[in-house]
Write a protein that holds these residues in place. Structure first.
Motif, PDB file in Angstrom:
ATOM      1  N   PHE A 117      40.236  -8.291 -64.499  1.00  0.00           N
ATOM      2  CA  PHE A 117      39.083  -7.399 -64.576  1.00  0.00           C
ATOM      3  C   PHE A 117      38.349  -7.559 -65.909  1.00  0.00           C
ATOM      4  O   PHE A 117      37.120  -7.627 -65.938  1.00  0.00           O
ATOM      5  CB  PHE A 117      39.536  -5.946 -64.390  1.00  0.00           C
ATOM      6  CG  PHE A 117      40.042  -5.657 -63.012  1.00  0.00           C
ATOM      7  CD1 PHE A 117      39.167  -5.356 -61.979  1.00  0.00           C
ATOM      8  CD2 PHE A 117      41.393  -5.706 -62.736  1.00  0.00           C
ATOM      9  CE1 PHE A 117      39.625  -5.111 -60.693  1.00  0.00           C
ATOM     10  CE2 PHE A 117      41.868  -5.455 -61.455  1.00  0.00           C
ATOM     11  CZ  PHE A 117      40.986  -5.159 -60.429  1.00  0.00           C
ATOM     12  N   ALA A 118      39.100  -7.624 -66.998  1.00  0.00           N
ATOM     13  CA  ALA A 118      38.489  -7.679 -68.325  1.00  0.00           C
ATOM     14  C   ALA A 118      37.620  -8.912 -68.507  1.00  0.00           C
ATOM     15  O   ALA A 118      36.641  -8.897 -69.254  1.00  0.00           O
ATOM     16  CB  ALA A 118      39.570  -7.638 -69.410  1.00  0.00           C
ATOM     17  N   GLN A 119      37.952 -10.012 -67.811  1.00  0.00           N
ATOM     18  CA  GLN A 119      37.222 -11.266 -67.979  1.00  0.00           C
ATOM     19  C   GLN A 119      36.081 -11.434 -66.977  1.00  0.00           C
ATOM     20  O   GLN A 119      35.497 -12.504 -66.880  1.00  0.00           O
ATOM     21  CB  GLN A 119      38.200 -12.444 -67.857  1.00  0.00           C
ATOM     22  CG  GLN A 119      39.256 -12.461 -68.941  1.00  0.00           C
ATOM     23  CD  GLN A 119      40.309 -13.531 -68.721  1.00  0.00           C
ATOM     24  OE1 GLN A 119      40.157 -14.393 -67.860  1.00  0.00           O
ATOM     25  NE2 GLN A 119      41.381 -13.491 -69.494  1.00  0.00           N
ATOM     26  N   ASN A 120      35.743 -10.385 -66.239  1.00  0.00           N
ATOM     27  CA  ASN A 120      34.697 -10.488 -65.224  1.00  0.00           C
ATOM     28  C   ASN A 120      33.718  -9.327 -65.381  1.00  0.00           C
ATOM     29  O   ASN A 120      34.054  -8.173 -65.126  1.00  0.00           O
ATOM     30  CB  ASN A 120      35.327 -10.486 -63.830  1.00  0.00           C
ATOM     31  CG  ASN A 120      34.368 -10.986 -62.774  1.00  0.00           C
ATOM     32  OD1 ASN A 120      33.156 -10.857 -62.905  1.00  0.00           O
ATOM     33  ND2 ASN A 120      34.910 -11.555 -61.716  1.00  0.00           N
ATOM     34  N   GLN A 121      32.507  -9.657 -65.789  1.00  0.00           N
ATOM     35  CA  GLN A 121      31.524  -8.634 -66.103  1.00  0.00           C
ATOM     36  C   GLN A 121      31.054  -7.831 -64.897  1.00  0.00           C
ATOM     37  O   GLN A 121      30.471  -6.759 -65.061  1.00  0.00           O
ATOM     38  CB  GLN A 121      30.310  -9.277 -66.790  1.00  0.00           C
ATOM     39  CG  GLN A 121      30.559  -9.675 -68.235  1.00  0.00           C
ATOM     40  CD  GLN A 121      30.999  -8.490 -69.084  1.00  0.00           C
ATOM     41  OE1 GLN A 121      30.351  -7.440 -69.107  1.00  0.00           O
ATOM     42  NE2 GLN A 121      32.116  -8.642 -69.776  1.00  0.00           N
ATOM     43  N   GLN A 122      31.285  -8.324 -63.667  1.00  0.00           N
ATOM     44  CA  GLN A 122      30.813  -7.581 -62.506  1.00  0.00           C
ATOM     45  C   GLN A 122      31.509  -6.233 -62.364  1.00  0.00           C
ATOM     46  O   GLN A 122      31.033  -5.359 -61.646  1.00  0.00           O
ATOM     47  CB  GLN A 122      31.001  -8.403 -61.234  1.00  0.00           C
ATOM     48  CG  GLN A 122      32.437  -8.534 -60.759  1.00  0.00           C
ATOM     49  CD  GLN A 122      32.507  -8.916 -59.298  1.00  0.00           C
ATOM     50  OE1 GLN A 122      31.810  -8.339 -58.461  1.00  0.00           O
ATOM     51  NE2 GLN A 122      33.325  -9.908 -58.984  1.00  0.00           N
ATOM     52  N   TYR A 123      32.641  -6.068 -63.057  1.00  0.00           N
ATOM     53  CA  TYR A 123      33.373  -4.805 -62.968  1.00  0.00           C
ATOM     54  C   TYR A 123      32.938  -3.790 -64.024  1.00  0.00           C
ATOM     55  O   TYR A 123      33.551  -2.736 -64.166  1.00  0.00           O
ATOM     56  CB  TYR A 123      34.878  -5.070 -63.090  1.00  0.00           C
ATOM     57  CG  TYR A 123      35.397  -6.017 -62.042  1.00  0.00           C
ATOM     58  CD1 TYR A 123      35.184  -5.767 -60.693  1.00  0.00           C
ATOM     59  CD2 TYR A 123      36.085  -7.171 -62.393  1.00  0.00           C
ATOM     60  CE1 TYR A 123      35.646  -6.643 -59.724  1.00  0.00           C
ATOM     61  CE2 TYR A 123      36.555  -8.054 -61.421  1.00  0.00           C
ATOM     62  CZ  TYR A 123      36.327  -7.794 -60.096  1.00  0.00           C
ATOM     63  OH  TYR A 123      36.776  -8.657 -59.136  1.00  0.00           O
ATOM     64  N   PHE A 124      31.885  -4.104 -64.770  1.00  0.00           N
ATOM     65  CA  PHE A 124      31.383  -3.205 -65.814  1.00  0.00           C
ATOM     66  C   PHE A 124      29.879  -3.029 -65.618  1.00  0.00           C
ATOM     67  O   PHE A 124      29.179  -3.962 -65.214  1.00  0.00           O
ATOM     68  CB  PHE A 124      31.670  -3.783 -67.204  1.00  0.00           C
ATOM     69  CG  PHE A 124      33.133  -3.952 -67.501  1.00  0.00           C
ATOM     70  CD1 PHE A 124      33.831  -2.975 -68.201  1.00  0.00           C
ATOM     71  CD2 PHE A 124      33.825  -5.073 -67.070  1.00  0.00           C
ATOM     72  CE1 PHE A 124      35.183  -3.123 -68.472  1.00  0.00           C
ATOM     73  CE2 PHE A 124      35.175  -5.234 -67.328  1.00  0.00           C
ATOM     74  CZ  PHE A 124      35.859  -4.249 -68.030  1.00  0.00           C
ATOM     75  N   ASP A 125      29.382  -1.822 -65.929  1.00  0.00           N
ATOM     76  CA  ASP A 125      27.935  -1.600 -65.807  1.00  0.00           C
ATOM     77  C   ASP A 125      27.211  -2.111 -67.040  1.00  0.00           C
ATOM     78  O   ASP A 125      27.825  -2.677 -67.950  1.00  0.00           O
ATOM     79  CB  ASP A 125      27.634  -0.120 -65.551  1.00  0.00           C
ATOM     80  CG  ASP A 125      28.089   0.794 -66.694  1.00  0.00           C
ATOM     81  OD1 ASP A 125      28.213   0.306 -67.840  1.00  0.00           O
ATOM     82  OD2 ASP A 125      28.305   1.991 -66.448  1.00  0.00           O
ATOM     83  N   GLU A 126      25.889  -1.913 -67.065  1.00  0.00           N
ATOM     84  CA  GLU A 126      25.083  -2.458 -68.165  1.00  0.00           C
ATOM     85  C   GLU A 126      25.445  -1.854 -69.516  1.00  0.00           C
ATOM     86  O   GLU A 126      25.169  -2.435 -70.569  1.00  0.00           O
ATOM     87  CB  GLU A 126      23.590  -2.252 -67.884  1.00  0.00           C
ATOM     88  CG  GLU A 126      23.141  -0.798 -67.767  1.00  0.00           C
ATOM     89  CD  GLU A 126      23.416  -0.202 -66.377  1.00  0.00           C
ATOM     90  OE1 GLU A 126      23.083   0.975 -66.163  1.00  0.00           O
ATOM     91  OE2 GLU A 126      23.965  -0.929 -65.521  1.00  0.00           O
TER      92      GLU A 126
END
Length: 713
Positions: A117-126
């Motif tokens: 999760f930490a290495q994939n920005q799709q799991y975080f908002d802007e």
């Protein structure tokens, strides 16, 4: 967000508990009847905790996914899966012993720090906030809407939990690692103080030229017994083999050349010479029917074509042929079908996948996917701005975040042919539908620019194979060899192989689930290993194996059998013989020094035919004239000034020394900096040391050999 589908595609991130070195684990040779009388689905135990067949299969599946995604061979993964499971169990057990708990609340709160999760920005908002509620919601919905993906999530949640436990365990333990001011002061002293010494070194290599020693098997065994932790051994076999490749003869080469010339100039038997590679009207079909290499429909760049064509293809006419020429183990005739500027195209797409499509996790039927794609295309053509909204329906990971873009591509890009054909056939600004093995693509051609030339080439190729006559010759050779060595000693097997210049190797410690033999890597390696581990197999047994496809032969010989326990001395001879030999030499040198009762360095130097030397040594960096000698550095500070030391058994020789003085060279760095540096270094080293300690002191039972052997019978 298609979170579960993304996790499936990135499952290789789940394979490791932590980024630590793996250690060899012990194999228990208890009889299967004793251990598996009631439950054959238990493959082993770690401190009494079971490793089940289901756990093992889940871990192996993840490793196989990783190998496939990285284009690596899926051999030998069984052992890696086992080691990862053992490592995970050890961490979990220590975690629980310390009274730590991984509650459901802690799990969800820590999920954002897991690598997947930490290495994939799709799991975080802007704003950088973790989309936890969206993730939990998708997982909950999957219980009914996509049971397959939900099951995959449950399996991999275990690996995530193990990683969380590892982080929490090591964080708690290393938090207690501190460095005292006294320790830091001592380290600074070791760093800054220099001892000025005179010494005599009796070099092992030079001494052995006149006083050689032979390292016996017993010498090796004694050393292993003194270091039992270092030489714990799993069950293994010492397997020697002679390899007989069915290399095509000159006659085989000529036969292949004749075969391709016939196809090129005269045609197939079925065509009675009417159709050949020069005059065929259907090049792709002719290649598919007659070539050992499939037809490649894509255009390729100049650097992707065979070397034979590079200086000729640019000026060649469409339909011109080249060859026959040799390319590795092939005879090839190539025909230029087309050439054009390799235009680069910028495009974006929406993928509507269906159940059964390549890499798809979708559950919709192909018909439903086509209907959805047609409807969405109609909406987008009516209002191109709706493309962005349509991306929410895309089955490609990160489609919304990337705006569906695949970047710039050329006809030679490694994309699905249907996708590339659409780009080649349509102008800038076009939006349309294309089908590939991945599903239906709604594609928008955003931009185009011209590039270098690309070529479409048909290659008619024939493998240069060994004929039946050549294979029979190899079989006769291998059969004669096995007859000559049957019942003979290993040395006789080796000597005969080397005398006849056969390919020979001796794999000294092959594990049951290693998968490959050093130097071979054939489809028969696993069969040879299985054969060597058969309970009926005895030292000196031989057998012959045939490699599929090539006709190569392997004659295998069981040199030794290693069960659980300390390593067999001969299997580790190459590793420890130099060390043991130096110890034996050191013993002789020390005995000679003590017998001489020398009172000065000059006397010792004369007796051993060497000279006195000087050096400045330091405990922090214990080098003596280029050789790392920590014992010598320690003795230099331990002996009284101007007194002759006792003999010191060093790494490269035996030393006698006299300390003349100690000087201090104050280097930069205050106590606070030293404390921080030592604490950080100790913390980094501790995690690996702790895991090794857990493994060394664990009771690990491995029943796989018994289970596998029984299942095969």
């Amino acid at each position: 967000m298609a979170i579960l589908g993304e996790i499936r595609k990135r499952s290789w991130l789940l394979v490791g508990v932590i980024a630590l070195a793996l250690f060899a684990f012990l194999v228990n040779p208890d009889t299967i009847d004793k251990v598996f009388g009631k439950n054959p689905n238990i493959l082993g135990k770690v401190n009494g905790e079971e490793i089940t067949r289901d756990e093992f299969n889940d871990q192996l599946f993840i490793l196989q996914q990783q190998a496939q995604q990285q284009g690596q061979p899926a051999k030998g993964l069984e052992e890696q899966a086992w080691q990862l499971l053992v490592q995970s169990k050890l961490i979990k057990q220590q975690f629980e012993k310390m009274g730590l708990k991984l509650t459901d609340d802690v799990f969800w709160s820590q999920l954002q720090y897991d690598p997947i999760f930490a290495q994939n920005q799709q799991y975080f908002d802007e704003k950088g906030n973790f989309k936890l509620q969206e993730i939990k919601s998708e997982i909950e919905k999957a219980q009914t809407s996509n049971p397959e993906n939900y099951g995959f999530w449950l399996k991999n949640r275990k690996a995530i939990e193990y990683r969380m436990m590892a982080r929490m365990l090591f964080s708690n333990v290393t938090a207690g690692i501190t460095t005292s001011k006294k320790e830091a002061e001592l380290m600074m002293k070791f760093r800054d103080e220099m001892a000025n010494i005179d010494f005599v070194k009796v070099d092992y290599l030079e001494f052995s030229k006149k006083n050689n020693v032979k390292v016996t098997t017993q010498d090796l065994a004694d050393y292993i017994k003194q270091h039992p932790t270092r030489f714990k051994a799993t069950a293994s076999r010492n397997i020697a083999y002679a390899y007989f490749p069915a290399t095509p003869s000159a006659q085989d080469d000529a036969a292949t050349l004749n075969e391709i010339n016939k196809l090129y100039l005269k045609g197939t038997d079925a065509s009675n010479g009417a159709e050949n590679f020069q005059n065929t009207k259907n090049d792709s079909m002719f290649v598919e029917l007659n070539s050992d290499v499939p037809f490649i429909p894509q255009y390729v760049s100049l650097n992707q074509i065979p070397q034979e064509l590079k200086g000729k293809i640019a000026t060649a006419a469409i339909g011109q042929t080249f060859g026959p020429y040799k390319e590795q183990n092939l005879y090839v005739v190539s025909k230029l079908l087309d050439k054009k500027a390799s235009d680069s195209t910028l495009s974006k797409h929406i993928l509507i996948a269906y159940k059964g499509a390549e890499r798809s996790t979708a559950t919709r039927t192909k018909e439903a996917a086509k209907k959805t794609a047609d409807s969405l295309l109609a909406v987008i053509k009516a209002d191109p701005a709706k493309f962005a909204q349509g991306l929410k329906l895309s089955d490609e990971p990160n489609a919304v975040e990337r705006n569906g873009s695949v970047g710039w591509t050329t006809p030679s890009s490694p994309f699905a042919p249907g996708y590339l054909k659409f780009l080649a056939d349509n102008a800038k600004g076009t939006t349309g539908l294309a089908e590939t093995s991945f599903g239906y693509h709604i594609i928008n051609v955003e931009d185009k620019k011209s590039g270098s030339m690309a070529y479409k080439i048909a290659h008619l190729a024939k493998n240069i194979k060994a004929s039946d006559k050549t294979e029979n010759k190899v079989l006769t050779q291998a059969t004669r060899f096995i007859q000559q060595t049957e019942g003979k000693s290993f040395n006789q097997f080796k000597n005969l192989a080397e005398k006849n210049k056969y390919i020979f190797n001796n794999a000294k410690a092959v594990g049951r689930f290693q998968g490959t033999l050093p130097g071979l890597n054939t489809d028969k390696d696993a069969d040879v290993i299985t054969w060597a581990f058969d309970k009926k197999r005895e030292i000196g047994d031989t057998d012959i194996f045939t490699v599929e496809g090539s006709g190569d032969r392997i004659v295998a010989y069981v040199v030794g059998k290693q069960d659980e326990g300390l390593a067999d001395p001969e299997t580790v001879r190459d590793q420890i013989e130099p060390i043991v030999k130096n110890k034996l030499l050191a013993k002789k040198i020390v005995e000679k020094i003590n017998a001489g009762k020398y009172t000065s360095l000059d006397q010792a130097a004369k007796a051993f035919g060497t000279s006195k030397a000087s050096a400045t040594v330091n405990l922090f960096n214990p080098g003596v004239n280029g050789a790392m000698e920590p014992k010598v550095a320690g003795a230099a500070f331990g002996v009284a000034a101007n007194k002759l030391s006792q003999p010191i058994e060093g790494m490269t020789g035996v030393y006698l020394l006299v300390k003349k003085s100690v000087t201090t060279n104050k280097l930069p760095g205050d106590i606070k900096q030293i404390v921080q540096a030592i604490t950080q270094q100790n913390s980094q080293q501790f995690t690996g040391a702790l895991l090794k300690s857990l493994q060394d002191n664990a009771t690990i039972k491995d029943y796989r050999i018994e289970v596998w052997d029984k299942a095969q019978k």
